[in-house]
Design a protein around this motif. Structure first.
Motif, PDB file in Angstrom:
ATOM      1  N   THR A  35       3.191  35.987  59.065  1.00  9.83           N
ATOM      2  CA  THR A  35       3.582  35.400  57.865  1.00  9.83           C
ATOM      3  C   THR A  35       4.956  35.200  57.971  1.00  9.83           C
ATOM      4  O   THR A  35       5.848  35.619  58.954  1.00  9.83           O
ATOM      5  N   SER A  36       5.663  34.665  56.845  1.00 11.03           N
ATOM      6  CA  SER A  36       7.341  34.572  56.977  1.00 11.03           C
ATOM      7  C   SER A  36       7.908  35.911  56.866  1.00 11.03           C
ATOM      8  O   SER A  36       7.501  37.094  56.751  1.00 11.03           O
ATOM      9  N   THR A  37       9.272  35.773  57.244  1.00  9.84           N
ATOM     10  CA  THR A  37      10.174  37.043  57.377  1.00  9.84           C
ATOM     11  C   THR A  37       9.976  37.824  55.966  1.00  9.84           C
ATOM     12  O   THR A  37      10.188  37.051  55.103  1.00  9.84           O
ATOM     13  N   ILE A  38      10.170  39.115  56.022  1.00 10.87           N
ATOM     14  CA  ILE A  38      10.351  39.821  54.597  1.00 10.87           C
ATOM     15  C   ILE A  38      11.629  40.352  54.353  1.00 10.87           C
ATOM     16  O   ILE A  38      11.995  40.325  53.354  1.00 10.87           O
ATOM     17  N   THR A  39      12.559  40.585  55.510  1.00 11.88           N
ATOM     18  CA  THR A  39      13.898  40.849  55.160  1.00 11.88           C
ATOM     19  C   THR A  39      14.885  40.360  55.982  1.00 11.88           C
ATOM     20  O   THR A  39      16.184  39.961  55.751  1.00 11.88           O
ATOM     21  N   GLU A  40      14.701  40.067  57.412  1.00 15.87           N
ATOM     22  CA  GLU A  40      15.862  39.870  58.260  1.00 15.87           C
ATOM     23  C   GLU A  40      15.364  38.398  59.049  1.00 15.87           C
ATOM     24  O   GLU A  40      14.064  38.252  59.381  1.00 15.87           O
ATOM     25  N   PRO A  41      16.336  37.573  59.287  1.00  9.19           N
ATOM     26  CA  PRO A  41      17.872  37.861  58.888  1.00  9.19           C
ATOM     27  C   PRO A  41      17.990  37.643  57.328  1.00  9.19           C
ATOM     28  O   PRO A  41      18.803  37.770  56.727  1.00  9.19           O
TER      29      PRO A  41
END
Length: 501
Positions: A270-276
């Protein structure tokens, strides 16, 4: 080995030359961005990119990689322009489905073979309903071409191959991080031995046969898609994608004789949780198309077992696991035996932080009530309560009672009015068969009864020590994900912002 400090992992990539296949793919871009931000003193990054008739590889590097939002943070850090990276990031024209990876320039190939320290293979077609010849060419034969290339690399330390946890097919119970050997098939297979050469011949023969019959491109595509599903099921796999990915693993398994081999098996990314930054995603991934269809009012019901576990993992956590696995493999004893040179990691959440299908459905509903999608005129689309059809039999009954009478009626009217309603009838019939096919393709995920064991991944986490200064530099622990918050504030918002624009 001692536990590695995160800073040692970062230092490992200094002066290294990394070759990335599938460079324009979702995961490869997150990996590339992370390495450039984490270790600006990496020596070189060769990116295998397929030239197209419309675009050169330099254009693709600029438009599909450096210019996208994902590289925003890196652009800001570098004063707005990434052109200075062009001596480090080198696009290579090629295609993994060809011998020598389609790198035709012998001098370029020779130089690469002398320089590469690490190979990251993330080239794949992830379409569940792909043509058999195409899926074989990229996912299975692509792995074979890559292995041949990797064996000629004079200083290669590690080959990391991105697979999928679903290579186990319709596994039930706790699914171990075990390897596939050449010839393996799954439970329920009607053929006891899988031979990749035979499969390639079958695909080629079928293609030649269709061409000899002067079939249209559309007929060829349909027949080759059907052949893929048929061959997968004969060997015990539910679809062409996971079947050909399993073959790719079988081809690479022997590479542990030569260097470190890491097989990384993410679940649904799924989509990034923190980075970048939080929420970056590209295109509609596995279950996101269900979210969009529901949000647009096209999907009135959900098919799936409310109690089955949907295994999801944010993209940046997958990349952090990749980075850690490579550094740890290199730090292990270099003279170790073949078996210890092969590492298999399941990176997912079903074991330590499971999420139920029913939870996701209600999170979609809640998000779309508060943030409705807009129709063509810019008006909010109203969605209904999500009905769940909790078995394939219920789904087929639902279609038979709610939709088939309408299609039959249209067919009747069309006959009476001398085909005047032909296009309406065809379109309605096509929509139903499309829904049936989608339900069949997604069946392994929405009725999944397995839990992916992640003992190796857990051990990998134990081998890494975070210092106070670098907290979350390499976080890949799904226990830390608050699913409600992640879906409502990050993932669904990311789909509407980046995938739907």
């Amino acid at each position: 080995m001692h536990a590695m400090e995160e800073i040692e992992i970062v230092q490992y990539f200094e002066g290294k030359t990394i070759f990335i296949t599938g460079a324009t793919g979702f995961l490869a871009k997150i990996f590339l961005e992370k390495i450039l931000r984490l270790q600006p003193n990496v020596k070189k990054l060769f990116l295998l990119i397929r030239p197209t008739t419309e675009r050169s590889i330099e254009q693709r590097l600029h438009e599909e990689i450096f210019s996208i939002d994902l590289f925003r943070v890196l652009r800001e850090e570098m004063g707005g322009d990434l052109r200075s990276l062009l001596d480090k990031v080198i696009p290579i024209p090629g295609d993994i489905s060809h011998d020598n990876l389609g790198i035709f320039d012998p001098e370029l190939r020779h130089n690469m073979l002398q320089e590469i320290d690490i190979i990251v293979n993330s080239a794949a077609t992830t379409n569940f309903d792909e043509r058999y010849d195409v899926a074989l060419g990229i996912n299975a034969l692509g792995a074979m071409h890559l292995e041949n290339f990797a064996r000629k690399c004079s200083k290669l330390e590690t080959l990391l191959h991105v697979s999928t946890a679903y290579v186990h097919g319709n596994g039930v119970g706790l699914i171990p991080e075990r390897s596939f050997r050449k010839g393996d098939t799954l439970d329920g297979a009607k053929i006891s031995y899988l031979d990749i050469n035979t499969e390639t011949e079958i695909a080629n023969d079928r293609l030649r046969e269709l061409q000899a019959q002067n079939s249209t491109e559309k007929e060829i595509t349909r027949a080759m898609k059907d052949l893929g599903i048929e061959r997968a099921m004969l060997h015990g796999w539910p679809n062409t994608y996971v079947f050909t990915k399993a073959m790719g693993e079988m081809v690479l398994e022997k590479f542990k004789e030569v260097a470190n081999l890491i097989i990384l098996r993410p679940t649904i990314i799924t989509s990034t949780i923190t980075e970048p930054f939080a929420g970056w995603i590209e295109g509609l991934r596995t279950l996101d198309s269900i979210f969009v269809a529901y949000g647009k009012g096209k999907l009135k019901f959900f098919v799936g077992d409310p109690e089955s576990t949907l295994d999801m993992i944010p993209g940046d956590m997958v990349v952090n696991c990749m980075v850690a696995a490579m550094a740890v493999a290199a730090a292990s004893c270099p003279n170790s035996d073949e078996e210890s040179r092969l590492s298999i990691y399941h990176i997912g959440s079903s074991k330590c932080n499971p999420l139920k299908f029913a939870d996701i459905k209600w999170l979609m509903h809640r998000f779309l009530i508060e943030n409705p999608l807009l129709d063509g005129r810019g008006k909010p689309i109203t969605i209904g309560q999500p009905t769940t059809l909790n078995s394939m039999a219920t789904f087929h009954r639902y279609i038979a009672t709610h939709y088939l009478p309408f299609v039959k009626g249209l067919q009747f009217v069309n006959v009476i009015f001398c085909n005047h309603f032909e296009s309406a009838y065809t379109s309605a019939r096509r929509r139903i068969s499309h829904a049936m096919r989608l339900a069949d393709l997604y069946k392994p995920y929405i009725f999944f009864q397995g839990i992916f064991d992640d003992a190796n991944t857990k051990n990998l986490r134990k081998k890494i020590r975070s210092s106070q200064t670098s907290v979350n530099l390499l976080n890949f622990d799904p226990k830390h994900v608050e699913w409600d918050e992640y879906f409502l504030k990050t993932h669904f918002a990311g789909i509407t912002k980046y995938a739907l624009k």
